[in-house]
Design a protein around this motif. Structure first.
Motif, PDB file in Angstrom:
ATOM      1  N   PHE A   1       0.818  -1.211   0.000  1.00 40.60           N
ATOM      2  CA  PHE A   1       0.000   0.000   0.000  1.00 40.60           C
ATOM      3  C   PHE A   1       0.853   1.263   0.000  1.00 40.60           C
TER       4      PHE A   1
ATOM      5  N   TRP B   1      -8.513   0.053  -6.829  1.00 41.96           N
ATOM      6  CA  TRP B   1      -8.272  -0.257  -5.419  1.00 41.96           C
ATOM      7  C   TRP B   1      -9.043  -1.514  -5.056  1.00 41.96           C
TER       8      TRP B   1
ATOM      9  N   VAL C   1      -8.107  -4.138   1.774  1.00 45.60           N
ATOM     10  CA  VAL C   1      -8.089  -3.149   0.694  1.00 45.60           C
ATOM     11  C   VAL C   1      -9.278  -2.200   0.853  1.00 45.60           C
TER      12      VAL C   1
END
Lengths: 226, 205
Positions: free
Chosen positions: B148, B161, B184
């Protein structure tokens, strides 16, 4: 006494092993044993609780009437586990971060209640403590064995992340048996828990049968095992 | 001993003994709770401090983040505590938590973002995912969570994403898709939250 002690310990480790003979504590035995380290951690945590529970229950055994013994034992064991959980969280926080996952699971381990009912409520404090040690180590042995087999086939490693559980000194335990191993996911998923347990049970039966064959079959030395 | 045995046989002994045991164990739990609570609180705070520093690059902040907080209202109406990182008095970034439903219940991700909205670091600080499968979201077990770092809502674009299975850019684990998907989602929501409240966080008291 020493013969008695040896018999109790041997019973816990092999003859009346919680997982392989009494078939108790299946929930943690299946759920946690995805690696040798996890099995070892769960086993050691359970051993500590088993010894404490056995000591407390055997010292209270004269005061507990048979009709209400089960609720009393359950309340005592659940309290004990909660106390262990809280004090580990407060004063041994680093260890708690690794073991915390296992401790809550001990409450649902019927093996602790099983020992309280079939051993600690009928025997003296010291004998019960020894029984706790023997049974706990037997449980640890079984869980570690299942965990190691699943880990070896599933991920190609042995005792991975042992240093997280036991401290950096035990990093030497971590071995990668097969480097760049693709992994067999099924072994890490729950079904393999049943599979490996079944195979180990069969192996133990075969072993015992072979040991018995030359002499006449003798009665199982199981204490209160049903 | 014979009197005890006599007593034990009486009907009134049983509820009484059960009551005494329940009372004694409850008392023990209350005492233990009182004794351990400050230590548990301190340990949690220490953990939070460590993880707050962990999601920021070294030397990023020179203030005590635990003392420089801002409470905002999240999208779900719950309060979100934002810890602000400062260097020489100027806000350089912010750290906050966001949760999502994983496979074994809620998981909480701590997210560190700089003033431009670039993600500095993320750590899963609490989860109940399957050991050996879903727990690869922990840094101690896998480097996955570091993927990330350096991402923002511009790169990759919001629709990317997601885990690769859903057409995104983040890896899933063999046998565990729900867990990384939840992480996520938590991070993405956190980034959106930050984008919406950036002015407040950077300038607010």
């Amino acid at each position: 006494m020493s013969i008695d002690t040896r018999r109790i310990i041997k019973d816990g480790l092999w003859g009346n092993n919680i997982v392989f003979s009494q078939m108790l504590g299946m929930c943690p035995a299946m759920a946690v044993t995805t690696s040798g380290t996890n099995g070892l951690g769960m086993g050691l945590a359970t051993t500590a609780v088993l010894v404490c529970a056995n000591v407390i229950i055997s010292s209270l055994r004269d005061f507990v009437s048979p009709q209400v013994r089960i609720p009393v034992f359950i309340v005592l064991i659940a309290t004990l586990v909660t106390l262990v959980d809280m004090s580990l969280n407060a004063w041994m926080h680093d260890l708690y971060r690794v073991l915390g996952l296992f401790i809550a699971l001990i409450v649902v381990n019927c093996a602790v209640l099983g020992r309280a009912e079939s051993f600690a409520s009928r025997n003296g404090v010291i004998t019960s403590a020894i029984d706790g040690v023997g049974m706990g180590l037997g449980f640890t042995l079984a869980l570690t064995a299942i965990g190691l087999i699943r880990e070896l086939i599933g991920a190609g490693t042995l005792f991975s992340q042992a240093s997280l559980l036991l401290g950096p000194k035990f990093a030497f335990l971590e071995t990668t048996v097969v480097p760049d191993y693709g992994g067999v996911l099924m072994m890490i998923l729950p079904p393999a828990g049943f599979l490996v347990l079944g195979l180990l049970l069969a192996a133990k039966q075969a072993c015992e049968r072979r040991a018995k064959e030359p002499s006449a079959p003798r009665a199982e030395a199981a204490i209160g095992c049903h | 001993m014979s009197t005890l045995a006599e007593w034990r046989g009486r009907l009134s002994y049983q509820p009484l003994s059960l009551g005494v045991v329940a009372l004694a164990t409850s008392a023990a739990l209350v005492v233990a709770n009182q004794l351990t609570q400050p230590a548990i609180f301190a340990a949690d705070e220490r953990d939070l401090q460590t993880s707050l520093i962990e999601v920021l690059p070294e030397g990023f902040a020179d203030n005590n983040l635990l003392k420089d907080t801002l409470t905002l209202t999240g999208d779900d109406g719950k309060p979100v505590i934002v810890y602000r990182a400062r260097k020489a008095g100027t806000v350089t970034g912010a750290v906050f938590q966001n949760g999502a439903r994983g496979y074994g219940g809620e998981l909480i991700v701590l997210i560190g973002v700089d003033t431009k909205g670039t993600l500095l670091g993320a750590r899963v600080i609490r989860h109940k995912e399957t050991p050996g499968l879903g727990d690869k979201i922990e840094l101690a077990k896998s480097k996955w969570i570091r993927d990330f770092e350096g991402k923002s809502l511009e790169s990759p674009p919001p629709e990317k994403w997601a885990v690769k299975k859903d057409g995104g850019v983040f890896d899933q684990f063999a046998g565990a898709t729900i867990t990384p998907r939840a992480v996520v989602k938590a991070v993405k929501e956190g980034m959106t939250f930050y984008a919406a409240h950036r002015q407040e966080i950077l300038e607010g008291k």
